[in-house]
Design an enzyme around this catalytic site. Sequence first.
Site, PDB file in Angstrom:
ATOM      1  N   GLU A   1      51.324  31.380  38.130  1.00 14.18           N
ATOM      2  CA  GLU A   1      52.576  31.992  37.677  1.00 14.18           C
ATOM      3  C   GLU A   1      53.764  31.248  38.277  1.00 14.18           C
ATOM      4  O   GLU A   1      53.718  30.792  39.427  1.00 14.18           O
ATOM      5  CB  GLU A   1      52.617  33.472  38.067  1.00 14.18           C
ATOM      6  CG  GLU A   1      53.764  34.248  37.437  1.00 14.18           C
ATOM      7  CD  GLU A   1      53.666  35.740  37.704  1.00 14.18           C
ATOM      8  OE1 GLU A   1      54.175  36.536  36.898  1.00 14.18           O
ATOM      9  OE2 GLU A   1      53.080  36.118  38.743  1.00 14.18           O
TER      10      GLU A   1
ATOM     11  N   GLU B   1      45.938  43.999  39.294  1.00 12.61           N
ATOM     12  CA  GLU B   1      46.400  42.820  38.556  1.00 12.61           C
ATOM     13  C   GLU B   1      46.315  41.617  39.480  1.00 12.61           C
ATOM     14  O   GLU B   1      46.687  41.702  40.657  1.00 12.61           O
ATOM     15  CB  GLU B   1      47.843  43.006  38.073  1.00 12.61           C
ATOM     16  CG  GLU B   1      48.453  41.759  37.442  1.00 12.61           C
ATOM     17  CD  GLU B   1      49.930  41.949  37.078  1.00 12.61           C
ATOM     18  OE1 GLU B   1      50.330  43.113  36.817  1.00 12.61           O
ATOM     19  OE2 GLU B   1      50.687  40.952  37.089  1.00 12.61           O
TER      20      GLU B   1
END
Length: 667
Positions: free
Chosen positions: A149, A144
């Site tokens: 973010e 991932e």
Amino acid sequence: MSSSSFVWTVGSIALSSLITPTIADGSGSRYQLTEAWQGEKFLDHFKFFSGSDPTNGFVTYANQSYAESSGLIEVTESGSFYMGVDYKTKLSPNGPGRDSVRIESKEYYDEGLYIIDLQHMPGSVCGTWPAFWSVGPNWPYDGEIDIIEGVNKHEANEIVLHTSGSCSLSSENDMSGTMSSSECGESSGTIGCVVKGQTGTSGAPFNEKNGGVYAMEWTSSFVKIWYFARSEIPQSITEGNPDTTAFGTPMAHLQGTCDFGERFKSQKFILDTTFCGDWAGGVFGDSGCPVSDPSNPIQSCVNYVAENPAAFKEAYWEINYIKLFQTGTGHSTASIASQAETATAVVSKTVDSVPSVTSTPILETTAPAPETVSAEAPATSSAVPEPANPQTSVAGAETTAAPAPSPETTAAPASPSSDDSEGADAVSETTIYVTETTTICGASTQKGTIQTIGGGETEVSPASSTVESAATPAAPTPTSQEPVASLPGTTVNDGTPVPTDVSPETPAEETAGESGAPTPSAEQPEKPQPAATSIETGIVPPPVSNPAPTEQGTPEGASPVDATESRHVPDEPAPTSAAPIRSPSPSSWTISSSSRVALSSSFASTTSSASRTTSATKEATAPTETDSGASTGTNPESPVFTAGASKSVGISGLAGIVCGIAMAMLA
């Protein structure tokens, strides 16, 4: 044409067919654009996720129809893509979460360069957790990559990698961000390896500077991520030819003992905004956000998100574009197609240059959908072909080489699918390929000289008499070479037979569509085969179906050619020079899946409508005499070759061409 010129031409065939396709790009960048997601077509590349939030957030993900009708997504007047959340509805903390959107790419992508241009990202709002990230199909084993973010009042982007086992990175790599964790594997829990960017790379400060660009370069050795403010975007990006060597220092340079090629497999891209959940809710009290329950930060987050809808008006994404680049893939398809055209064009030029080879103007047949004329008789009778006008003038043999395809050539439509409904005319196709021309020397028949044109075609000298039509069956013409079906001859203009050849790899059972033609009678002659039929200029009768090979061969006494439908082709003006008969395909040049180069012009493809079964036995070939006494010879089929390279002209084939042409020139 001189021998030296011919040798150069043959050499060009080898070069054009053997050269490996290369990247057709003149810029200094090694990356080629493969996809661009933007504007009205942005959502063509995404699907909507409407399940429960995997991060346990206080959110309700909308499907596409609801998102569109409620204004959660739209394309702005400037062409950017807006994706927001519900900022009008006050909710119950015990009920469903706030409406939002999560979209995931329809495809998975491999290593490359990925660039996102953001006009706006969700602002620095308590309770929010926006992210632009990628993940493999099997988490955490396929990895991932969290590109953008942040949570709550975030103002600095956090880049995080997750994978399985142990995956350690070096903190000594040159980067502008700060690495707070160097272990990407699950052995460190769910933290992953983390690099935090500088303030202003996320949230409200990012939006105040009119947004910017994030670029991720993903290779088997490392992952690098850059951030560029709007005023600092590299020129190579704005020009569409990104050059990572000129990007400068990345925000994150993720490299170490970890094998990225093994730990990070194909990824899909995800864009979403959730609320609270494991991370945003877990650190809600540490982010300067209002805490209603000090003993439960997650519940405090939920209470705030449910009761303060207006706080989330700025929690939206506005995306100018997402572009995907990969090394050398942007023009590879065009390069291969260009190479194929070059190879076939050179082959045509070489054959055109063969001395002392004549060709007769040949009409091009446009099919399917000609009229079918059959006898109105009980099922015991067979279809009867409608004879063409037997009066044909004999034209002198023209010394004109078969031309390459020109705008005058009418392309035949593609043949119908084998799944067509009953009653439709199915059109089968046979392609004659460039072959070894070792049969150039003339051959003799009982009544007339047959000159080898190439590819198994023959030509009868102009002295041959005009062939009259014959509707009665004639004896089949057995063959002495490899199994080749003898087809009825047809004459055009000067009485020259138009031979029909077939590749040994003709499909074993290709069933023609039924047009209501009666079935053959049991009283039919044992070996029926229509004789040659002469025609007027402009009308080309279709050939009898080409038999296909069978494992058992043709039983003794059986006919190698079954009774077929008669197909009448509407009149069409004859070209002024020899025009190619081409197989039903978008263009006159084709590269077959069996790695052969199809040649146009007199090496013709023919279409027919019938059941096809070919004898696999070896029988002797004899000329067939017509009613007028003219003989129609069956020339030995030239061997079809498959070169060592998958799409190249074989060296042995080239040697055969040179030897054959040399013999013709000396003669």
